[in-house]
Design an enzyme around this catalytic site. Sequence first.
Site, PDB file in Angstrom:
ATOM      1  CE  LYS A 100      46.146  48.443  32.208  1.00 41.61           C
ATOM      2  NZ  LYS A 100      46.332  47.383  31.331  1.00 41.61           N
ATOM      3  CD  GLU A 124      35.197  43.932  38.291  1.00 39.23           C
ATOM      4  OE1 GLU A 124      34.528  44.067  39.311  1.00 39.23           O
ATOM      5  OE2 GLU A 124      36.140  43.121  38.190  1.00 39.23           O
ATOM      6  CB  VAL A 127      42.410  43.596  38.179  1.00 40.08           C
ATOM      7  CG1 VAL A 127      43.116  42.255  38.398  1.00 40.08           C
ATOM      8  CG2 VAL A 127      43.099  44.688  38.974  1.00 40.08           C
ATOM      9  N   GLY A 129      40.847  42.387  32.762  1.00 36.38           N
ATOM     10  CA  GLY A 129      40.044  42.699  31.566  1.00 36.38           C
ATOM     11  C   GLY A 129      38.569  42.431  31.825  1.00 36.38           C
ATOM     12  CB  ILE A 131      38.117  38.174  34.803  1.00 36.21           C
ATOM     13  CG1 ILE A 131      38.828  37.499  33.641  1.00 36.21           C
ATOM     14  CG2 ILE A 131      37.764  37.179  35.893  1.00 36.21           C
ATOM     15  CD1 ILE A 131      40.182  36.909  34.032  1.00 36.21           C
ATOM     16  N   GLY A 182      45.547  44.041  19.779  1.00 30.13           N
ATOM     17  CA  GLY A 182      45.079  45.077  20.710  1.00 30.13           C
ATOM     18  C   GLY A 182      45.205  44.678  22.169  1.00 30.13           C
ATOM     19  CD  GLU A 185      48.805  48.318  29.141  1.00 29.92           C
ATOM     20  OE1 GLU A 185      48.592  49.485  29.475  1.00 29.92           O
ATOM     21  OE2 GLU A 185      47.907  47.460  29.078  1.00 29.92           O
ATOM     22  CE  LYS A 200      46.171  44.223  34.094  1.00 25.14           C
ATOM     23  NZ  LYS A 200      46.468  43.466  32.870  1.00 25.14           N
ATOM     24  N   GLY A 298      41.882  43.023  25.646  1.00 25.01           N
ATOM     25  CA  GLY A 298      41.119  43.090  24.400  1.00 25.01           C
ATOM     26  C   GLY A 298      39.987  44.092  24.528  1.00 25.01           C
TER      27      GLY A 298
HETATM   28  N1  HSE Z   1      48.176  44.963  28.297  1.00 23.46           N
HETATM   29  C1  HSE Z   1      47.259  44.408  29.226  1.00 23.46           C
HETATM   30  C2  HSE Z   1      47.379  42.892  29.167  1.00 23.46           C
HETATM   31  C3  HSE Z   1      45.875  44.852  28.868  1.00 23.46           C
HETATM   32  O1  HSE Z   1      47.991  42.380  28.223  1.00 23.46           O
HETATM   33  O2  HSE Z   1      46.911  42.204  30.056  1.00 23.46           O
HETATM   34  C4  HSE Z   1      44.821  44.499  29.873  1.00 23.46           C
HETATM   35  O3  HSE Z   1      45.040  45.082  31.111  1.00 23.46           O
END
Ligand code: HSE
Length: 414
Positions: A100, A124, A127, A129, A131, A182, A185, A200, A298
Amino acid sequence: MIQIAVMGYGVVGSGVVEVITSHDESIASRAKEKINIKYILDIRDFPGSPFADKFTKNFEDIIGDDEVKVVVEVMGGINPAYDFVKRCLESGKSVVTSNKELVAKKGAELLNIAKGNNVNFLFEASVGGGIPIIRPMSQCLAANDVIEIAGILNGTTNFILTKMIDEQMPFDDALKMAQELGYAERNPKADVEGDDACRKICILASLAYGKHIYPEYVNTKGITDISLDDVLYAEAWGGVVKLIGQVKKLDNGKVDITVEPMFIERGSQIANVNDVFNGILVRGDSTGDVVFYGKGAGKLPTASAVVADVIDCVKHLSARKYLYWSDGTEADVEPYCETVFSVYVRASADDTEEAIEKVKGCFADVKLLTRNGAPQNEFAFTTGNMKSSDIENAVKAIGENGINVLSKIRISDL
Ligand code: HSE
């Protein structure tokens, strides 16, 4: 057989390799080609990995190999990702990224390079994850003028706020859990200080309005100042605190864009988006409200979005997908001080009755809030709609009258 390379073998990169190798048959039937990972680029060693023959520490192996048609960039950060991605696009390789920061800071330039070289640059996974949001916005909602986009765009902070709200878990414990799962960031400051959500909403705004909206022009505030006291006042008010990214197109042609914690009424769909889930509302002039919901972070959810883009690239090796926006400037963004909204304020004073009278003289339409267990010298209130600069002046004025403002949170219109 199409050869690809994966740059970065962290949480998302290892997920991409796992998804591609474990779904090779179904992916081949959807892409109409077998997809083989020829290289995995990472500066670290992975002793005992079943993919030992694919690892390289040298980017030149990838750029110099004409067989590699699609490169996945899941390293994160700007350096060296920007340089690597640019060189891949310039040398005729399509690129898929989940990065991102890269798209938010360099998207217009990289899309232009992709266009000039007749290759694809797809993102894709950058933004939401897992979705689907970039493709639906650029294709399925393409007939709409987008009036507004708003929602929860960061899984880590939503996870932390959910733990604080539901379990009264302290902030640091909740962040540690998000890191272990996980979601966070590499440097979780990007999550908790709002930068990730800002990147995002910038990507979505650029896509919706056709001009690059740069993160540095966006009012950005994270959740580090949110306390359990604020959570309790939000509950007393009838809602929850969420970190929201929001952008609207104004009649003057500019975008009103912000990332900040907001009070959200409990009845709003966004209020019920919890844990690592993201919820993104897109208001189109023809469709009305469309809400996208799913796991926003994730390993496997994000990898699934990356691999879908790889399949799309493989299916469009000689045809560009239409995904583009032009460069933008600060003049495209409405100054935050001009924007209008209402706020919740928590404050303390020696004489709260006297303080409340002063507050009523400075803010519009003051309504008091109460909560159980509040200290005697604490009070809280909400205001009517005011210009942001007037809110700041009012906060300053009550501060000069011996009132200590402990927190101030925007009230959402969602
Ligand atoms: N660190 C980001 C979050 C990961 O928690 O949304 C996914 O972009």
